[in-house]
Write a protein that holds these residues in place. Structure first.
Motif, mmCIF file in Angstrom:
data_model
loop_
_atom_site.group_PDB
_atom_site.id
_atom_site.type_symbol
_atom_site.label_atom_id
_atom_site.label_comp_id
_atom_site.label_asym_id
_atom_site.label_seq_id
_atom_site.Cartn_x
_atom_site.Cartn_y
_atom_site.Cartn_z
ATOM 1 N N ARG A 1 20.211 5.312 1.481
ATOM 2 C CA ARG A 1 20.469 5.500 0.043
ATOM 3 C C ARG A 1 19.321 6.253 -0.617
ATOM 4 O O ARG A 1 19.538 7.116 -1.456
ATOM 5 N N VAL A 2 18.104 5.903 -0.230
ATOM 6 C CA VAL A 2 16.921 6.577 -0.753
ATOM 7 C C VAL A 2 16.316 7.407 0.372
ATOM 8 O O VAL A 2 16.160 6.923 1.499
ATOM 9 N N ASN A 3 15.966 8.623 0.070
ATOM 10 C CA ASN A 3 15.329 9.461 1.079
ATOM 11 C C ASN A 3 14.269 10.324 0.425
ATOM 12 O O ASN A 3 14.378 10.685 -0.758
ATOM 13 N N PRO A 4 13.213 10.651 1.160
ATOM 14 C CA PRO A 4 12.120 11.438 0.570
ATOM 15 C C PRO A 4 12.498 12.906 0.468
ATOM 16 O O PRO A 4 13.167 13.467 1.343
ATOM 17 N N VAL A 5 12.070 13.521 -0.625
ATOM 18 C CA VAL A 5 12.214 14.966 -0.803
ATOM 19 C C VAL A 5 10.856 15.487 -1.265
ATOM 20 O O VAL A 5 10.180 14.852 -2.061
ATOM 21 N N GLY A 6 10.470 16.604 -0.785
ATOM 22 C CA GLY A 6 9.156 17.129 -1.120
ATOM 23 C C GLY A 6 8.136 16.808 -0.044
ATOM 24 O O GLY A 6 8.285 15.862 0.743
ATOM 25 N N MET A 7 7.080 17.599 -0.007
ATOM 26 C CA MET A 7 6.076 17.491 1.039
ATOM 27 C C MET A 7 5.307 16.171 0.969
ATOM 28 O O MET A 7 5.083 15.505 1.991
ATOM 29 N N MET B 1 0.831 -1.202 0.000
ATOM 30 C CA MET B 1 0.000 0.000 0.000
ATOM 31 C C MET B 1 0.865 1.252 0.000
ATOM 32 O O MET B 1 0.644 2.181 -0.811
ATOM 33 N N PHE B 2 1.879 1.299 0.864
ATOM 34 C CA PHE B 2 2.722 2.492 0.926
ATOM 35 C C PHE B 2 3.584 2.626 -0.318
ATOM 36 O O PHE B 2 3.865 3.744 -0.778
ATOM 37 N N ALA B 3 4.030 1.502 -0.881
ATOM 38 C CA ALA B 3 4.787 1.578 -2.132
ATOM 39 C C ALA B 3 3.930 2.184 -3.233
ATOM 40 O O ALA B 3 4.407 3.004 -4.043
ATOM 41 N N GLY B 4 2.641 1.813 -3.263
ATOM 42 C CA GLY B 4 1.736 2.411 -4.245
ATOM 43 C C GLY B 4 1.570 3.898 -4.033
ATOM 44 O O GLY B 4 1.496 4.681 -5.002
ATOM 45 N N LEU B 5 1.523 4.326 -2.770
ATOM 46 C CA LEU B 5 1.412 5.760 -2.483
ATOM 47 C C LEU B 5 2.658 6.508 -2.940
ATOM 48 O O LEU B 5 2.566 7.626 -3.472
ATOM 49 N N TYR B 6 3.838 5.903 -2.741
ATOM 50 C CA TYR B 6 5.067 6.554 -3.226
ATOM 51 C C TYR B 6 5.056 6.678 -4.743
ATOM 52 O O TYR B 6 5.486 7.703 -5.307
ATOM 53 N N LEU B 7 4.567 5.653 -5.437
ATOM 54 C CA LEU B 7 4.497 5.716 -6.899
ATOM 55 C C LEU B 7 3.514 6.789 -7.346
ATOM 56 O O LEU B 7 3.771 7.511 -8.322
ATOM 57 N N LEU B 8 2.387 6.911 -6.646
ATOM 58 C CA LEU B 8 1.400 7.924 -7.018
ATOM 59 C C LEU B 8 1.923 9.337 -6.776
ATOM 60 O O LEU B 8 1.597 10.266 -7.531
ATOM 61 N N SER B 9 2.721 9.507 -5.730
ATOM 62 C CA SER B 9 3.261 10.840 -5.437
ATOM 63 C C SER B 9 4.372 11.238 -6.392
ATOM 64 O O SER B 9 4.751 12.416 -6.453
ATOM 65 N N GLY B 10 4.914 10.245 -7.124
ATOM 66 C CA GLY B 10 5.975 10.532 -8.074
ATOM 67 C C GLY B 10 7.334 10.136 -7.535
ATOM 68 O O GLY B 10 7.728 10.569 -6.444
ATOM 69 N N LEU B 11 8.047 9.304 -8.293
ATOM 70 C CA LEU B 11 9.343 8.829 -7.823
ATOM 71 C C LEU B 11 10.408 9.928 -7.839
ATOM 72 O O LEU B 11 11.478 9.752 -7.259
ATOM 73 N N GLU B 12 10.104 11.045 -8.492
ATOM 74 C CA GLU B 12 11.064 12.149 -8.444
ATOM 75 C C GLU B 12 11.155 12.746 -7.043
ATOM 76 O O GLU B 12 12.110 13.483 -6.740
ATOM 77 N N ASN B 13 10.186 12.387 -6.187
ATOM 78 C CA ASN B 13 10.212 12.856 -4.806
ATOM 79 C C ASN B 13 10.984 11.916 -3.883
ATOM 80 O O ASN B 13 11.024 12.139 -2.667
ATOM 81 N N LEU B 14 11.574 10.868 -4.464
ATOM 82 C CA LEU B 14 12.436 9.964 -3.701
ATOM 83 C C LEU B 14 13.840 10.076 -4.257
ATOM 84 O O LEU B 14 14.125 9.604 -5.364
#
Length: 242
Positions: A79-85, A36-49
């Motif tokens: 290695r991966v970190n969130p950027v953006g609101m 579920m959370f992986a889907g939310l990250y994809l919906l928010s756009g991978l450019e924000n990771l």
């Protein structure tokens, strides 16, 4: 008349279900939450990771999924970190969900280990056999574990269908009197004896009477487990053909 959710006890179900089902439930819920959370990250756009290196769309999904597992478990390799609101809100919500999830799973796991569980062995059949100057109903129980049970009590209840003079059948319950309904220690086995005298509801009964009344003996057992310092309870029953 209660709502469905009020009739269901999730804690009781988690505590009493089989170990295999419990671990399968934990694993499946863990995977579903991370999906579920992986889907939310994809919906928010991978450019924000930041730090993702996907090679194809499938790789993007697995990058998001494993980042979710790292955030969910608070491992956070870095290695991966969130950027953006948007991605930061999702990761913050996932961190809280992961903490609550593992607190619940750990608490239930401890509860399953710490819960005293009885393990009695019962004789396959009851006997109606000569006893002193009359007959008696007998069966045997034993403690299958290597712990000591003290102050063990048995309350036998005989359930039968009785037809009155008007031909109306109803289910009746009778408390049976035992030769001894309590023992100090149950370390080996205990032969439980109910004398069938004129005060017994089974007095004068034949095998056919037991079948016609659909007789069932319900056993309520209570004892003190020295290992857990708690009372343990058990239930068992014998049908008329037993």
């Amino acid at each position: 008349g209660l709502p469905v959710m009020e009739r269901i006890s999730f804690f009781h179900a988690l505590i009493t279900m089989k170990w295999f089902k419990f671990f399968i439930l934990v694993l499946c819920s863990y995977i579903l939450l991370n999906l579920m959370f992986a889907g939310l990250y994809l919906l928010s756009g991978l450019e924000n990771l930041s730090g993702m290196t996907p090679e194809n769309p499938i790789g993007e999904f697995w990058e998001a999924f494993f980042f979710s597992t790292q955030t969910f478990t608070t491992v956070g390799y870095g290695r991966v970190n969130p950027v953006g609101m948007a991605s930061n809100i999702i990761s913050a919500a996932e961190s809280l969900t992961g903490l609550l999830y593992f607190a619940l799973a750990t608490g239930v796991l401890y509860g399953r280990f710490s819960r005293p569980v009885e393990k009695f062995l019962y004789s396959d059949m009851m006997l109606i056999t000569p006893y002193k100057d009359n007959t008696a109903l007998m069966f045997r129980i034993a403690n299958a574990k290597n712990n000591v049970l003290s102050n063990v009590e048995i309350e036998p209840i005989m359930s039968m269908t009785i037809t009155d003079d008007n031909g109306v059948a109803s289910r009746r319950f009778f408390a049976l009197t035992l030769e001894r309904n309590r023992i100090n220690f149950l370390t080996l086995s205990w032969t439980v004896v109910h004398p069938i005298d004129e005060h017994s509801p089974l007095y004068g009964f034949s095998p056919q009477d037991l079948e016609e009344s659909d007789a069932e003996l319900i056993l309520l057992i209570n004892g003190y487990d020295d290992t857990y310092a708690q009372n343990v309870h058990a239930r068992h029953s014998y049908k008329w053909h037993e």
